[in-house]
Design a protein around this motif. Structure first.
Motif, mmCIF file in Angstrom:
data_model
loop_
_atom_site.group_PDB
_atom_site.id
_atom_site.type_symbol
_atom_site.label_atom_id
_atom_site.label_comp_id
_atom_site.label_asym_id
_atom_site.label_seq_id
_atom_site.Cartn_x
_atom_site.Cartn_y
_atom_site.Cartn_z
ATOM 1 N N TYR A 92 -27.746 -26.913 -135.121
ATOM 2 C CA TYR A 92 -28.883 -25.994 -135.201
ATOM 3 C C TYR A 92 -28.458 -24.664 -135.816
ATOM 4 N N ALA A 93 -27.311 -24.174 -135.374
ATOM 5 C CA ALA A 93 -26.823 -22.909 -135.933
ATOM 6 C C ALA A 93 -26.600 -23.044 -137.430
ATOM 7 N N PHE A 94 -25.968 -24.120 -137.848
ATOM 8 C CA PHE A 94 -25.670 -24.292 -139.272
ATOM 9 C C PHE A 94 -26.937 -24.512 -140.094
ATOM 10 N N ALA A 95 -27.880 -25.214 -139.510
ATOM 11 C CA ALA A 95 -29.050 -25.589 -140.298
ATOM 12 C C ALA A 95 -30.093 -24.480 -140.334
ATOM 13 N N ARG A 96 -30.180 -23.663 -139.290
ATOM 14 C CA ARG A 96 -31.323 -22.794 -139.171
ATOM 15 C C ARG A 96 -31.034 -21.302 -139.070
ATOM 16 N N MET A 160 -31.952 -31.859 -139.539
ATOM 17 C CA MET A 160 -32.689 -30.646 -139.157
ATOM 18 C C MET A 160 -33.203 -29.892 -140.364
ATOM 19 N N ARG A 161 -32.410 -29.972 -141.424
ATOM 20 C CA ARG A 161 -32.826 -29.230 -142.593
ATOM 21 C C ARG A 161 -34.128 -29.783 -143.169
ATOM 22 N N VAL A 185 -39.322 -26.782 -130.569
ATOM 23 C CA VAL A 185 -39.768 -27.189 -131.909
ATOM 24 C C VAL A 185 -38.741 -28.107 -132.578
ATOM 25 N N VAL A 186 -37.539 -27.589 -132.729
ATOM 26 C CA VAL A 186 -36.572 -28.315 -133.548
ATOM 27 C C VAL A 186 -36.044 -29.559 -132.836
ATOM 28 N N LEU A 187 -35.715 -29.392 -131.567
ATOM 29 C CA LEU A 187 -35.109 -30.509 -130.857
ATOM 30 C C LEU A 187 -36.012 -31.754 -130.828
ATOM 31 N N PRO A 188 -37.278 -31.602 -130.444
ATOM 32 C CA PRO A 188 -38.132 -32.806 -130.438
ATOM 33 C C PRO A 188 -38.232 -33.448 -131.821
#
Lengths: 276, 318, 426
Positions: A92-96, A160-161, A185-188
């Motif tokens: 998540y950190a890398f993607a967002r 994720m991207r 949002v992102v996780l689901p």
């Protein structure tokens, strides 16, 4: 049209047969009489012998094979949980998120994929040895909890991207912080990535031999791959029948795991994909 | 769609997040980012960086595992390229493996994924059946099964004999062993297949429907819709399959009984590295080999990333 | 966990022959276990079972010592021990074989058992020549745990049909002719003998029959290009006349009896240590026998008392007294000897061996009889192979494969072997 479908299935089944043939051979090898196990190349046994299963399940050196299954199960499930958790956070950190050194850190993460692990095995062993963790499951699970398997971080980053950024931007406007956006949002939406990660982690951990062999000493803690090797040794008598039988049996949990999760996998992908 | 995208514009490694769409609405999240990264950073610092630096140091030493390493400068690297025939053999074997196995595995897994993506193929049975070989992993059983398929009198040999092709044992004849290694690797095509399938699922059906209205042939649809739309996934699989192929160990270890096959015919790079480190007690030399491999993989990966600009199509850019 | 181990420990102990009446818990595992040592060996399930029984017995007799056992298959064992040693904690007691003895001994991983704690390991009942096979440069880095001997494992029936009896002395050429007849008798489907051009133990015996050896005492190659050429030409004659296996079968050669050509019923004989004969018997299914090697010099069959496995104590361990005590127990305790039997080879302790020989049955009896018969002819054991000896074995196999597959001439293979061997031995 109907004939076409039939033909199609015939072709598909033919391909399946080719791909599965070695596994079918394995299944039959597990019920061959001892004198045929290695010397006969035939698919079918001359008679059905279940000794391999009986002897195999009794295990090795007084420890039942059920113990090995249990240990493997504990390690594999813990690895799945740990890996999904830690890799998702990092991804998540890398993607967002925008942060300093994100470029170099990402490049470094990819680089860790490139060094053969045989040369880092001993320094890593020293670390766990100093920490008194050898002969426990910790060296098998802790690295997963610390997202050392860059393959999965990369995989989840890529998934994720693909999630439309509008969604988290909308969430931000609604007052969601980074953490809430991640969680709600992102996780689901990244579910397919998490399912893929779970499947691969479970299967690869279940089949991993080298790490488990190096870190586990006590036969009571042995896992399935270690147990399987106890039936076969180049310097003493081997029991190939038991080895084949337990190898076939060892496939059952991972087949079940795959069967359950593959459904989630493909459904998950198709629904979240439409939104992109 | 979207599952797997390459870094959007900068084709090198860094996944620099996209430029904010609204003017400067996106701000930096230093603190949060590092909170999310904490486990990975701990792992990287505690379990990865240290051992990597140690192995880099060892690559300049003579280290037998049991006594103190002795600094030898570039001696290991010189020896590798000037006086070690087995090393050169392992390079040759590995290059052949990479050049054949990667495309083969990509093509097979894509083909199967496309079959599984049709309406008739879209059921759990086919999906599981095609994934099944990848469940077996690398065990003694896998080795013996492969032997039973490919040895003299084995299933494959008998079939080939049946159509008039007399081949020797694929697992024992030095001219064939590497091919049985490649086939074993390709047979376990489940992982890239699953990823391809995920990518295919996300190509919008409307694109195909529009093409059908225009009377496009299936081949045309494949070239003009499937391939471009799938290119980010192809890219992802290509990068990872290439990295893994250079490090191939298990299928060769399994088939060659740990020794690299007859006459070193299946002596892949990492297998030789393993032998040097753990059987011949030359961990310094093994570390040097590992770092040469790392550099080669890094270059190849960089080239793939760079070439991505030319052939990877980003759906959200159009 | 502790309770579970205790329970299983008791169960295992109850299996041990002499412990049937024992109702008490095994000592050491519970309270008062003030010393813990680790003990590692290689081998499969059956070996692990009996070895753990012997260890249980040791713990009962030494309630203050707790032994943590671990075992793996041969190749995995060595990777594991190497990693543990590099990490600073090699097993306190470990099994070693000739191939790795120098690697570990000369790098000061192993304790010199002539000194300090090692003095309690008694070798009084061990044949002195065998006892000294673990000595390098005066230091006793290991003591033999079992003895075996090289042999020809063969199926007597086809050889008798071909008018030959391998149990009687024969020259290499006589053996080849007999093996060729055996092959011919069944249309060359089952060959007379497994090719031996790549088997290092066969080369060693052949060299010893000529007064040479694999290695000199100072760690050089014990033979020259001329000897190797002669040996490979001999093997090639076996191969080209179809007395021995063809290249593909030879390439699949594996020291595990079940996977070796004889075990897979592809040949009627194979050169192997007598300690693996029971494995061959089981895999092949026929009534096999063991015999000495053929020799062109009937007085010299080249054989010697070979240590099939050693026990060694870590020089880096803290519990050297307890470790040495375990080693002594495993070698000299009659009950332990009885539990361990002939699984690793004959017991080194001659009193135990004599007792077991009288009770031996089946394949074990064949081995005891064989070793008793060859005993008068056994020559002195060679010095411990030098560091790098393991690499020589692999080199021998892959260069011979080049010959067998017709990729290199014997001369080219010999010169490649000699130049690479120099590098491997430094």
């Amino acid at each position: 049209m109907r004939a076409k479908t039939v033909l199609w299935h015939v072709l598909c089944l033919a391909a399946v047969a080719v791909v599965l043939y070695p596994l079918i051979w394995l299944a039959f090898a597990s019920v061959k009489p001892p004198s045929e196990v290695l010397s006969s190349l035939n698919l079918l046994p001359s008679r059905l012998v279940l000794d391999g299963y009986r002897q195999g399940w009794e295990g090795a050196a007084g420890i039942g094979f059920g113990t090995f299954f249990m240990n493997s199960f504990v390690v594999a499930v813990a690895s799945v949980v740990a890996n999904v958790l830690s890799c998702t956070l990092a991804a998540y950190a890398f993607a967002r998120l925008r942060f300093r050194f994100s470029g170099p850190l990402f490049a470094f993460m990819i680089a860790t994929l490139m060094l053969p692990h045989h040369v880092t095995l001993i320094p890593q062993y020293v670390i766990f040895q100093q920490a008194g963790m050898v002969n426990t499951f910790v060296p098998l699970i802790l690295p997963k909890l610390l997202a050392t398997e860059a393959f999965f971080v990369f995989l989840i980053v890529q998934f994720m991207r693909g999630i439309p950024r509008e969604l988290d931007e909308a969430a931000t406007i609604d007052g969601c912080g980074v953490y809430k956006t991640f969680w709600h949002v992102v996780l689901p939406l990244a579910k397919p990535a998490l399912v893929t990660t779970s499947i691969f982690t479970f299967i690869w951990t279940w089949n991993d031999f080298f790490t488990q062999m190096v870190y586990l000493n006590d036969a009571e803690k042995f896992t399935v791959p270690l147990g399987l090797r106890l039936f076969v040794d180049t310097s003493s008598q081997s029991n190939f029948g038991a080895m084949f039988a337990m190898s076939a049996l060892a496939l059952v949990p991972i087949v079940l795991f795959f069967l359950v999760f593959q459904r989630l996998l493909v459904e998950g992908v198709s629904t979240s994909g439409l939104k992109g | 769609m979207t599952v797997l995208k390459t870094p959007p514009s900068s084709a090198t490694a860094a996944p620099a997040p996209r430029k904010p769409r609204g003017a400067g609405r996106r701000r930096e999240h230093q603190r949060e980012a590092y909170v999310f990264l904490t486990p990975w950073l701990l792992g990287a610092i505690g379990l990865t960086v240290g051992p990597m630096i140690v192995s880099l140091y060892l690559s300049f030493t003579e280290y037998d595992l049991f006594t103190e390493p002795r600094w030898v400068g570039f001696e290991n690297f010189v020896r590798m390229f000037t006086e070690d025939d087995r090393y050169l053999q392992s390079v040759k074997v590995t290059l052949l493996y990479v050049l054949v196995a990667v495309p083969m595995k990509m093509i097979v897994s894509l083909l199967v994924a496309m079959v599984l993506n049709t309406r008739a193929g879209s059921n759990g049975f086919y999906r599981s059946a095609f994934y099944a070989p990848s469940l077996l992993g690398a065990s003694v059983a896998a080795a013996l099964v492969w032997r039973a398929m490919f040895t003299e009198g084995g299933t494959v040999n008998e079939l080939l004999d049946g159509i008039g092709l007399n081949t020797p044992s694929w697992v024992d004849d030095p001219s064939y062993t590497i091919w049985s290694v490649i086939l074993l690797a390709v047979w376990q095509f489940g992982a890239p297949m699953v990823i391809f399938l995920a990518g295919l699922k996300q190509i919008p059906r409307e694109l195909y429907e529009a093409a059908e209205v225009d009377g496009a042939s299936p081949v045309r649809k494949f070239w003009h819709i499937t391939l471009p739309m799938l290119s980010p996934v192809i890219f992802f699989n290509l990068v990872l399959e290439a990295i893994h192929a250079f490090q191939v160990f298990t299928p060769a270890f399994v088939i060659g009984g740990g020794r690299g096959g007859p006459a070193d015919s299946a002596l892949v790079y990492t297998l030789y590295l393993y032998q040097a480190g753990f059987e011949d007690f030359e961990m310094g030399y093994a570390s040097a080999m590992a770092w040469v491999l790392l550099v080669v993989i890094a270059i190849v990966t960089a080239v793939i990333f760079r070439s991505a600009r030319l052939w990877v199509f980003y759906g959200d850019k159009s | 966990m502790g309770a579970g181990r205790l329970r299983r420990g008791t169960a295992i102990a109850a299996l041990a022959v002499s412990l049937a009446a024992c109702g008490s818990q095994p000592g050491g595992a519970g309270g008062g276990g003030d010393v813990t040592i680790s003990f590692a060996w290689w081998g499969s399930d059956g070996r692990a079972t009996i070895t753990k029984q012997a260890v249980e017995l040791f713990q009962q007799k030494n309630p203050n010592i707790k032994v943590q056992t671990t075992f793996s298959a041969y190749a995995a064992y060595w990777e594991k021990v190497a990693t543990q040693t590099a990490g600073g904690n090699p097993p306190d007691v470990m099994t070693v074989d000739t191939r790795y003895l120098s690697e570990y001994g000369e790098r000061k991983v192993l304790l010199d058992l002539n000194e300090g704690a090692g003095k309690q390991v008694s070798l009084a009942d061990v044949n002195p020549e065998l006892a000294n096979t673990g000595v390098i440069g005066g230091k006793r880095f290991a003591v033999p745990w079992a003895q075996n001997a090289s042999s020809l494992v063969y199926d007597p029936a086809p050889y008798q049909a071909a008018g030959a009896d391998p149990s009687q002395p024969m020259t290499w050429e006589q053996f080849r002719a007999a093996a060729e007849k055996v092959s011919a008798a069944n249309g060359f489907q089952v060959r007379g003998v497994t090719d031996f051009g790549m088997i290092d133990s066969a080369l060693e015996i052949w060299l010893r029959q000529r007064g040479k050896g694999m290695f000199t005492p100072d760690g050089k190659l014990g033979f020259g290009a001329a000897e190797l050429k002669e040996y490979w030409e001999l093997a090639s004659r076996f191969r080209t006349t179809k007395a021995a296996t063809e290249a593909e079968v030879t390439a699949s050669y594996n020291t595990s009896p079940e996977q070796a050509p004889l075990g897979k019923k592809l040949t009627a004989a194979e050169f192997a240590y007598d300690s693996v004969y029971p494995g061959f018997q089981k895999a092949n299914g026929k009534d096999l026998r063991v015999a000495p090697y053929p020799s062109d010099d009937p007085a010299n069959t080249g054989q010697y008392r070979r240590p099939s496995m050693f026990l060694a104590v870590s020089a880096r361990g803290k519990q050297q007294e307890a470790s040495a005590k375990l080693v002594n127990f495993l070698i000299n305790d009659p009950e332990a000897g009885k539990i361990l039997g002939a699984d690793r080879g004959l017991p080194p302790n001659l009193k135990i061996r004599a007792q077991l020989a009288g009770e031996a049955k089946g394949t074990d009896k064949v081995i005891y009889d064989y070793e008793a018969a060859i005993e008068p002819k056994l020559g002195p054991a060679p010095a411990v192979p030098p560091k790098g000896a393991g690499a020589i074995q692999k080199l021998l196999q892959r260069t011979y494969e080049e010959i067998a597959f017709g990729r290199l001439s014997v001369d080219d293979a010999v010169s490649r072997f000699m130049s690479e061997a120099q590098k491997d031995l430094q």
